[in-house]
Motif scaffolding. Structure first.
Motif, PDB file in Angstrom:
ATOM      1  N   GLU A 179     -12.595  -5.772   4.927  1.00 60.88           N
ATOM      2  CA  GLU A 179     -12.555  -6.918   5.828  1.00 60.88           C
ATOM      3  C   GLU A 179     -12.414  -8.270   5.123  1.00 60.88           C
ATOM      4  N   ASP A 180     -12.722  -8.322   3.834  1.00 58.03           N
ATOM      5  CA  ASP A 180     -12.583  -9.581   3.089  1.00 58.03           C
ATOM      6  C   ASP A 180     -11.180  -9.728   2.481  1.00 58.03           C
ATOM      7  N   GLU A 181     -10.345  -8.713   2.687  1.00 58.44           N
ATOM      8  CA  GLU A 181      -9.012  -8.713   2.084  1.00 58.44           C
ATOM      9  C   GLU A 181      -7.932  -9.004   3.135  1.00 58.44           C
ATOM     10  N   THR A 182      -6.782  -9.465   2.645  1.00 63.20           N
ATOM     11  CA  THR A 182      -5.645  -9.781   3.513  1.00 63.20           C
ATOM     12  C   THR A 182      -4.555  -8.725   3.373  1.00 63.20           C
ATOM     13  N   LEU A 183      -3.937  -8.358   4.479  1.00 61.57           N
ATOM     14  CA  LEU A 183      -2.851  -7.374   4.456  1.00 61.57           C
ATOM     15  C   LEU A 183      -1.616  -7.969   3.802  1.00 61.57           C
ATOM     16  N   THR A 184      -1.128  -7.282   2.762  1.00 64.07           N
ATOM     17  CA  THR A 184       0.038  -7.797   2.026  1.00 64.07           C
ATOM     18  C   THR A 184       1.118  -6.734   1.804  1.00 64.07           C
ATOM     19  N   GLN A 185       0.770  -5.426   2.016  1.00 65.87           N
ATOM     20  CA  GLN A 185       1.680  -4.337   1.681  1.00 65.87           C
ATOM     21  C   GLN A 185       1.861  -3.405   2.885  1.00 65.87           C
ATOM     22  N   PHE A 186       2.889  -2.553   2.775  1.00 64.09           N
ATOM     23  CA  PHE A 186       3.122  -1.523   3.793  1.00 64.09           C
ATOM     24  C   PHE A 186       3.398  -0.207   3.089  1.00 64.09           C
ATOM     25  N   CYS A 187       2.609   0.839   3.426  1.00 63.34           N
ATOM     26  CA  CYS A 187       2.788   2.173   2.844  1.00 63.34           C
ATOM     27  C   CYS A 187       3.742   2.969   3.727  1.00 63.34           C
ATOM     28  N   ASP A 235       4.626   6.137   3.260  1.00 67.68           N
ATOM     29  CA  ASP A 235       4.165   7.519   3.412  1.00 67.68           C
ATOM     30  C   ASP A 235       3.255   7.666   4.630  1.00 67.68           C
ATOM     31  N   HIS A 236       2.336   6.702   4.794  1.00 66.70           N
ATOM     32  CA  HIS A 236       1.364   6.773   5.886  1.00 66.70           C
ATOM     33  C   HIS A 236       1.724   5.875   7.068  1.00 66.70           C
ATOM     34  N   ARG A 237       2.807   5.101   6.939  1.00 62.54           N
ATOM     35  CA  ARG A 237       3.197   4.154   7.986  1.00 62.54           C
ATOM     36  C   ARG A 237       2.044   3.211   8.313  1.00 62.54           C
ATOM     37  N   GLN A 238       1.380   2.698   7.247  1.00 61.19           N
ATOM     38  CA  GLN A 238       0.200   1.857   7.426  1.00 61.19           C
ATOM     39  C   GLN A 238       0.307   0.557   6.650  1.00 61.19           C
ATOM     40  N   LEU A 239      -0.271  -0.490   7.221  1.00 66.48           N
ATOM     41  CA  LEU A 239      -0.441  -1.762   6.510  1.00 66.48           C
ATOM     42  C   LEU A 239      -1.624  -1.626   5.567  1.00 66.48           C
ATOM     43  N   CYS A 240      -1.562  -2.302   4.432  1.00 61.96           N
ATOM     44  CA  CYS A 240      -2.670  -2.203   3.484  1.00 61.96           C
ATOM     45  C   CYS A 240      -2.803  -3.473   2.648  1.00 61.96           C
ATOM     46  N   CYS A 241      -3.993  -3.679   2.127  1.00 64.23           N
ATOM     47  CA  CYS A 241      -4.275  -4.810   1.246  1.00 64.23           C
ATOM     48  C   CYS A 241      -4.208  -4.327  -0.203  1.00 64.23           C
ATOM     49  N   SER A 242      -4.460  -5.206  -1.124  1.00 63.65           N
ATOM     50  CA  SER A 242      -4.391  -4.821  -2.547  1.00 63.65           C
ATOM     51  C   SER A 242      -5.457  -3.792  -2.891  1.00 63.65           C
ATOM     52  N   ALA A 243      -6.637  -3.876  -2.243  1.00 61.63           N
ATOM     53  CA  ALA A 243      -7.705  -2.900  -2.494  1.00 61.63           C
ATOM     54  C   ALA A 243      -7.299  -1.517  -1.982  1.00 61.63           C
ATOM     55  N   CYS A 244      -6.634  -1.492  -0.831  1.00 55.41           N
ATOM     56  CA  CYS A 244      -6.148  -0.210  -0.278  1.00 55.41           C
ATOM     57  C   CYS A 244      -5.137   0.430  -1.221  1.00 55.41           C
ATOM     58  N   VAL A 245      -4.215  -0.385  -1.729  1.00 56.94           N
ATOM     59  CA  VAL A 245      -3.163   0.116  -2.624  1.00 56.94           C
ATOM     60  C   VAL A 245      -3.776   0.744  -3.868  1.00 56.94           C
ATOM     61  N   GLY A 246      -4.864   0.155  -4.368  1.00 53.65           N
ATOM     62  CA  GLY A 246      -5.494   0.659  -5.580  1.00 53.65           C
ATOM     63  C   GLY A 246      -6.356   1.890  -5.362  1.00 53.65           C
ATOM     64  N   THR A 247      -6.692   2.182  -4.122  1.00 52.17           N
ATOM     65  CA  THR A 247      -7.580   3.329  -3.839  1.00 52.17           C
ATOM     66  C   THR A 247      -6.900   4.356  -2.925  1.00 52.17           C
ATOM     67  N   ILE A 248      -6.848   4.056  -1.646  1.00 54.16           N
ATOM     68  CA  ILE A 248      -6.354   5.006  -0.644  1.00 54.16           C
ATOM     69  C   ILE A 248      -4.898   5.388  -0.874  1.00 54.16           C
ATOM     70  N   HIS A 249      -4.069   4.405  -1.271  1.00 49.30           N
ATOM     71  CA  HIS A 249      -2.623   4.640  -1.375  1.00 49.30           C
ATOM     72  C   HIS A 249      -2.131   4.674  -2.827  1.00 49.30           C
ATOM     73  N   SER A 250      -3.035   4.943  -3.762  1.00 52.40           N
ATOM     74  CA  SER A 250      -2.660   4.920  -5.187  1.00 52.40           C
ATOM     75  C   SER A 250      -1.649   6.005  -5.540  1.00 52.40           C
ATOM     76  N   GLN A 251      -1.635   7.127  -4.796  1.00 49.77           N
ATOM     77  CA  GLN A 251      -0.722   8.229  -5.095  1.00 49.77           C
ATOM     78  C   GLN A 251       0.520   8.237  -4.202  1.00 49.77           C
TER      79      GLN A 251
END
Length: 516
Positions: free
Chosen positions: A28-36, A38-54
């Motif tokens: 919640e403290d992060e801003t959406l900056t990316q789009f995955c 594979d999952h058709r999902q918006l993500c922040c930099s923290a998401c990219v480094g964890t959930i969407h790293s692969q």
């Protein structure tokens, strides 16, 4: 720059709206900056480094504004449509709760009145007989009171459990109602801001998909990832009879109940699909359905003994506890349940009951008869007069198994040897018919919580998925004959393990297909 009312789309977007759209729901403290992709999902930099790293492809949002369509106008129309359906669902669920409460009160009143009548009869007997007889009568009265109290408590528990489940669904409706309304308002406030329009459209599509899932219209097609086999035979089974699984139910804790028609047992399997308890049935078991998270209703039928009933069974501490029974005046092959309503197939008709056993109506009937060859292929149609003199007429298979959609607005029926899946409105109006002669002898039928319709093509040895509208086949999930297995008779989806469980004719193993 000053913008007039005619230039509303050019007005600057408020910080509140922009912050709401750009905020990551996971961090919640992060801003959406990316789009995955594979999952058709918006993500922040923290998401990219964890959930969407692969994930194979993640792209900055600002690089997609000219390539990804938004179509806010079309989404706005869809929002309004889905919002109306969610409101309708919420209203019908609230009505279901009131109906169940009335049913319980009516049943309580009937049971109490029955008890009073019996008491008066017993008291009269005591006045005219010896003290010893009176003691016997008192014993009978006490036994009657115990049975009455047990039945009322069982039904009360069912109503409370179902009410809790419906209330939870109503809360989901309320939450989605608020989200859908919020986005409908936002669409009018973001103007021509390309990046915010893209974010809003992606988020909105996700919420609409959540709403469609709650409405039982997800449209998601299953994809089998792997499969395993699990033996459900136990020492007390007949040594000359292999298992024949005609019904499957999955409890919310992951335990599984299977109906073994051949050995006359309902078996409880743990999360590893090992038999941990069983209950012997005196008549033939044809089907099962879930009533509460820990209780099932079993369709039991035997012409020889004139047994036509629904047996309720509760699972308590990994043990099966038989409860009350509903005696029926017709045969009982298929059974389904939705928020206190029972739907029962007699072979020629679909009946609607309520939990206390009161018949509401006959929703559908088909008494046409026909002859079949040993593989279930229709040979000769028969008139009703011909059927009376045709011992091999199979009219009892016309309305064989049934299932109900998650919202209760659609009913599905299998006509086994007519190779048909019928889809009906709640009032019994026929909406769609799916027929495929190549499937032959249709059997087990199941609708998932998201509305996916699964059934077994008996002589094609297949597990199939059709669209929620019941008009066309989406995918043949598996052909069990390929693995040397037998005719599939029952199917059930487990949300706990994301698996499809299949019971077979004349096989001691159940099949478990892991799906995505």
């Amino acid at each position: 720059m000053t913008c007039g009312r005619e230039d509303i789309k050019k007005w600057p977007v408020s910080k509140t709206v922009e912050d709401f759209l750009r905020k990551c729901e996971v961090h919640e403290d992060e801003t959406l900056t990316q789009f995955c992709h594979d999952h058709r999902q918006l993500c922040c930099s923290a998401c990219v480094g964890t959930i969407h790293s692969q994930c194979s492809k993640v792209t900055p949002i600002n690089e997609l504004t000219n390539t990804q369509p938004t179509d806010l106008q079309g989404l706005s129309v869809k929002l309004e449509t889905v919002l109306g359906e969610i409101i309708g669902l919420q209203i019908s669920q609230e009505a279901s709760i009131q109906s169940m409460q009335r049913t319980y009160k009516e049943h309580s009143a009937v049971m109490i009145e029955q008890m009073r009548g019996n008491l008066n009869t017993y008291i009269d007997e005591c006045d005219n007989n010896s003290v010893g007889t009176c003691r016997n009568v008192v014993s009978i009265v006490n036994e009657f009171n115990t049975i009455t109290a047990k039945e009322l408590n069982e039904m009360k528990d069912e109503v409370i459990s179902i009410k809790g489940s419906v209330t939870s669904s109503i809360h989901k409706c309320t939450s989605l109602h608020n989200d859908l309304s919020h986005f409908h308002e936002i669409f009018e406030k973001i103007g021509d801001h390309k990046e915010l329009c893209l974010i809003a459209s992606i988020k909105c599509k996700h919420i609409i998909q959540q709403a469609l899932t709650l409405l039982g219209r997800s449209g998601k097609v299953f994809n089998v990832q792997s499969n395993t086999e699990h033996n459900v035979r136990i020492p007390s089974d007949s040594y000359v009879k292999t298992c024949c699984i005609t019904g499957i139910c999955v409890l919310t804790d992951g335990q599984v109940l299977v109906a073994d028609w051949q050995n006359g047992k309902v078996k409880l399997l743990n999360q590893q699909y090992q038999v941990v308890s069983y209950w012997d049935v005196t008549a033939t078991i044809y089907d099962m359905c879930l009533i509460t998270p820990s209780e099932v209703a079993v369709a039991v039928h035997e012409n020889a003994s004139n047994t036509h009933e629904v047996q309720f069974i509760k699972v308590t501490q990994s043990q099966l506890i038989p409860g009350r029974k509903l005696k029926l005046q017709h045969e009982c092959y298929g059974i389904a349940h939705h928020q206190g309503e029972l739907f029962i197939c007699s072979g020629t008709a679909l009946f609607e009951y309520i939990l206390n056993g009161k018949l509401v109506c006959r929703l559908y009937e088909d008494r046409s008869a026909y002859n079949t060859d040993p593989y279930g292929v229709c040979l000769v149609s028969q008139s009703n007069s011909e059927r009376e003199n045709a011992p091999d007429g199979r009219d009892f298979d016309n309305v064989y198994k049934c299932a109900v959609s998650p919202t209760g607005d659609r009913l599905y029926i299998i006509s086994r040897y007519q190779h048909m899946l019928l889809t009906m409105a709640r009032d019994g109006t026929l909406l769609a018919t799916f027929t495929d002669l190549a499937l032959g002898g249709l059997h087990g039928l199941h609708v998932t919580p998201a509305g996916q319709v699964l059934f077994c093509g008996g002589w094609s040895h297949s597990i199939l998925q059709v669209g929620w509208e019941g008009k066309s086949m989406l995918v043949n999930l598996a052909t069990v004959e390929r693995y040397g297995r037998r005719k599939p008779l029952s199917v059930c989806y487990s949300s706990t393990t994301s698996s499809i469980i299949v019971g077979q004719l004349g096989r001691d193993n159940i099949l478990v297909f892991r799906v995505e």
